[in-house]
Design a protein around this motif. Structure first.
Motif, PDB file in Angstrom:
ATOM      1  N   GLY A 160       0.836  -1.191   0.000  1.00  0.00           N
ATOM      2  CA  GLY A 160       0.000   0.000   0.000  1.00  0.00           C
ATOM      3  C   GLY A 160       0.870   1.239   0.000  1.00  0.00           C
ATOM      4  O   GLY A 160       2.054   1.175   0.349  1.00  0.00           O
ATOM      5  N   SER A 161       0.285   2.373  -0.389  1.00  0.00           N
ATOM      6  CA  SER A 161       1.063   3.609  -0.474  1.00  0.00           C
ATOM      7  C   SER A 161       0.634   4.635   0.560  1.00  0.00           C
ATOM      8  O   SER A 161       1.443   5.069   1.382  1.00  0.00           O
ATOM      9  CB  SER A 161       0.948   4.209  -1.884  1.00  0.00           C
ATOM     10  OG  SER A 161      -0.421   4.384  -2.241  1.00  0.00           O
ATOM     11  N   ASN A 162      -0.626   5.029   0.565  1.00  0.00           N
ATOM     12  CA  ASN A 162      -1.068   6.075   1.497  1.00  0.00           C
ATOM     13  C   ASN A 162      -1.047   5.595   2.955  1.00  0.00           C
ATOM     14  O   ASN A 162      -0.520   6.267   3.829  1.00  0.00           O
ATOM     15  CB  ASN A 162      -2.477   6.544   1.125  1.00  0.00           C
ATOM     16  CG  ASN A 162      -2.505   7.223  -0.227  1.00  0.00           C
ATOM     17  OD1 ASN A 162      -1.519   7.808  -0.660  1.00  0.00           O
ATOM     18  ND2 ASN A 162      -3.639   7.131  -0.915  1.00  0.00           N
ATOM     19  N   ARG A 163      -1.619   4.434   3.188  1.00  0.00           N
ATOM     20  CA  ARG A 163      -1.634   3.852   4.528  1.00  0.00           C
ATOM     21  C   ARG A 163      -1.184   2.401   4.422  1.00  0.00           C
ATOM     22  O   ARG A 163      -1.990   1.477   4.441  1.00  0.00           O
ATOM     23  CB  ARG A 163      -3.039   3.950   5.141  1.00  0.00           C
ATOM     24  CG  ARG A 163      -3.560   5.371   5.276  1.00  0.00           C
ATOM     25  CD  ARG A 163      -4.960   5.399   5.872  1.00  0.00           C
ATOM     26  NE  ARG A 163      -4.980   4.872   7.237  1.00  0.00           N
ATOM     27  CZ  ARG A 163      -6.087   4.741   7.963  1.00  0.00           C
ATOM     28  NH1 ARG A 163      -7.261   5.095   7.441  1.00  0.00           N
ATOM     29  NH2 ARG A 163      -6.026   4.253   9.183  1.00  0.00           N
ATOM     30  N   GLY A 202       5.257  -0.341  -2.698  1.00  0.00           N
ATOM     31  CA  GLY A 202       3.947  -0.578  -2.104  1.00  0.00           C
ATOM     32  C   GLY A 202       3.140  -1.668  -2.766  1.00  0.00           C
ATOM     33  O   GLY A 202       1.973  -1.871  -2.426  1.00  0.00           O
ATOM     34  N   THR A 228      -1.874  -4.504  -4.887  1.00  0.00           N
ATOM     35  CA  THR A 228      -1.706  -3.582  -3.766  1.00  0.00           C
ATOM     36  C   THR A 228      -3.033  -3.443  -3.042  1.00  0.00           C
ATOM     37  O   THR A 228      -4.056  -4.023  -3.437  1.00  0.00           O
ATOM     38  CB  THR A 228      -1.189  -2.218  -4.244  1.00  0.00           C
ATOM     39  OG1 THR A 228      -0.786  -1.438  -3.120  1.00  0.00           O
ATOM     40  CG2 THR A 228      -2.253  -1.452  -5.027  1.00  0.00           C
ATOM     41  N   ARG A 248      -5.784  -0.550  -1.593  1.00  0.00           N
ATOM     42  CA  ARG A 248      -6.211   0.846  -1.690  1.00  0.00           C
ATOM     43  C   ARG A 248      -7.619   0.954  -1.131  1.00  0.00           C
ATOM     44  O   ARG A 248      -8.512   0.208  -1.546  1.00  0.00           O
ATOM     45  CB  ARG A 248      -6.157   1.327  -3.133  1.00  0.00           C
ATOM     46  CG  ARG A 248      -6.696   2.739  -3.336  1.00  0.00           C
ATOM     47  CD  ARG A 248      -6.410   3.276  -4.723  1.00  0.00           C
ATOM     48  NE  ARG A 248      -5.009   3.687  -4.857  1.00  0.00           N
ATOM     49  CZ  ARG A 248      -4.577   4.483  -5.842  1.00  0.00           C
ATOM     50  NH1 ARG A 248      -5.425   4.932  -6.750  1.00  0.00           N
ATOM     51  NH2 ARG A 248      -3.300   4.830  -5.907  1.00  0.00           N
ATOM     52  N   ASN A 249      -7.806   1.881  -0.195  1.00  0.00           N
ATOM     53  CA  ASN A 249      -9.106   2.071   0.457  1.00  0.00           C
ATOM     54  C   ASN A 249      -9.648   0.768   1.032  1.00  0.00           C
ATOM     55  O   ASN A 249     -10.853   0.481   0.959  1.00  0.00           O
ATOM     56  CB  ASN A 249     -10.117   2.669  -0.528  1.00  0.00           C
ATOM     57  CG  ASN A 249      -9.693   4.029  -1.043  1.00  0.00           C
ATOM     58  OD1 ASN A 249      -9.115   4.826  -0.304  1.00  0.00           O
ATOM     59  ND2 ASN A 249      -9.960   4.293  -2.308  1.00  0.00           N
TER      60      ASN A 249
END
Length: 237
Positions: free
Chosen positions: A64-67, A123, A145, A147-148
């Motif tokens: 993952g990238s954001n979280r 990520g 990955t 995401r959300n």
């Protein structure tokens, strides 16, 4: 489109480059097979191995990238011939199981077992399969990955090398799909001796909206469709 440059004695021809890539690919497959065996013998699975399987490969790290989440990913090989199983665990809980992305030992054709060691990067989890036989070579790369809160396919690459003449459909083909942005790049390069009559092609297009960031469960359906930038984009093969 700019004309193709002819190679000279100092620059390897496209055919030589393709042959080198094919030899390197075969060597890599053989090395990778040894690496998988060593890793499986020393590493521990993310959790108890499912009945009827043995551990094939395992990696641990952030996805993952954001979280990002700290994940453990393993691949199980069936004791009988069949599909491999990829499992993802977060905090000790299985959050994903997929029997499509990592191909089985007999799915690679004459080149043998197609599955390559798992990788983590930027990520994403990277899963690769290579195979072929005779004049044909193929490869696929999947980037998975989160995401959300959803496990998705961030992108995929398809490569093939056909050593037949261009008139018989030969050449080098490459398609790269970024399922996050929707960008699709595809290319075709003829064999060196076909170059005067057959030009290289470079195309860019957009992924159909319904295929943006698809769930991992759709990998089987993705494999069965065309992703080159033409009128059949996104349609069944």
């Amino acid at each position: 489109m700019a004309s193709l440059m002819k190679s000279d004695s100092r620059t390897p021809s496209r055919r030589d480059q393709a042959a080198c890539r094919a030899r390197a690919l075969l060597a890599f497959v053989l090395l990778a097979g040894c690496a998988i065996s060593r890793a499986a013998g020393a590493a521990q699975p993310c959790a108890k191995v499912d009945a009827g399987y043995v551990l094939d490969d395992v990696v641990r790290g952030p996805l993952g990238s954001n979280r990002p989440v700290n994940a453990c990913v393993d691949v199980l090989q069936p004791q009988q011939d069949g599909s491999r199983r990829l499992r993802i665990f977060v905090d000790g809980k299985r959050v994903l199981s997929n029997d499509a992305v990592a191909l089985g030992p007999s799915d690679g054709g004459e080149m043998g077992d197609p599955f390559q060691p798992l990788e983590l990067g930027h990520g994403s989890l990277v899963v690769r399969n290579y195979g072929g036989g005779g004049p044909l070579r193929w490869g696929e790369t999947w980037r998975l990955t989160i995401r959300n809160g959803q496990w998705i396919v961030a992108g995929w690459d398809e490569d093939s090398l056909d050593m037949h003449r261009a008139a018989e459909g030969g050449g080098e083909f490459h398609t790269s799909v970024n399922a996050l942005t929707g960008d699709v790049h595809d290319s075709y390069d003829p064999r060196e001796e076909d170059a005067p009559a057959k030009r290289a092609e470079r195309r860019v297009c957009q992924l159909p909206p319904e295929w943006r960031s698809p769930p991992v469960a759709r990998i089987g359906a993705i494999r069965e469709r065309n992703w080159r930038c033409d009128a059949k984009l996104g349609k069944p093969l």
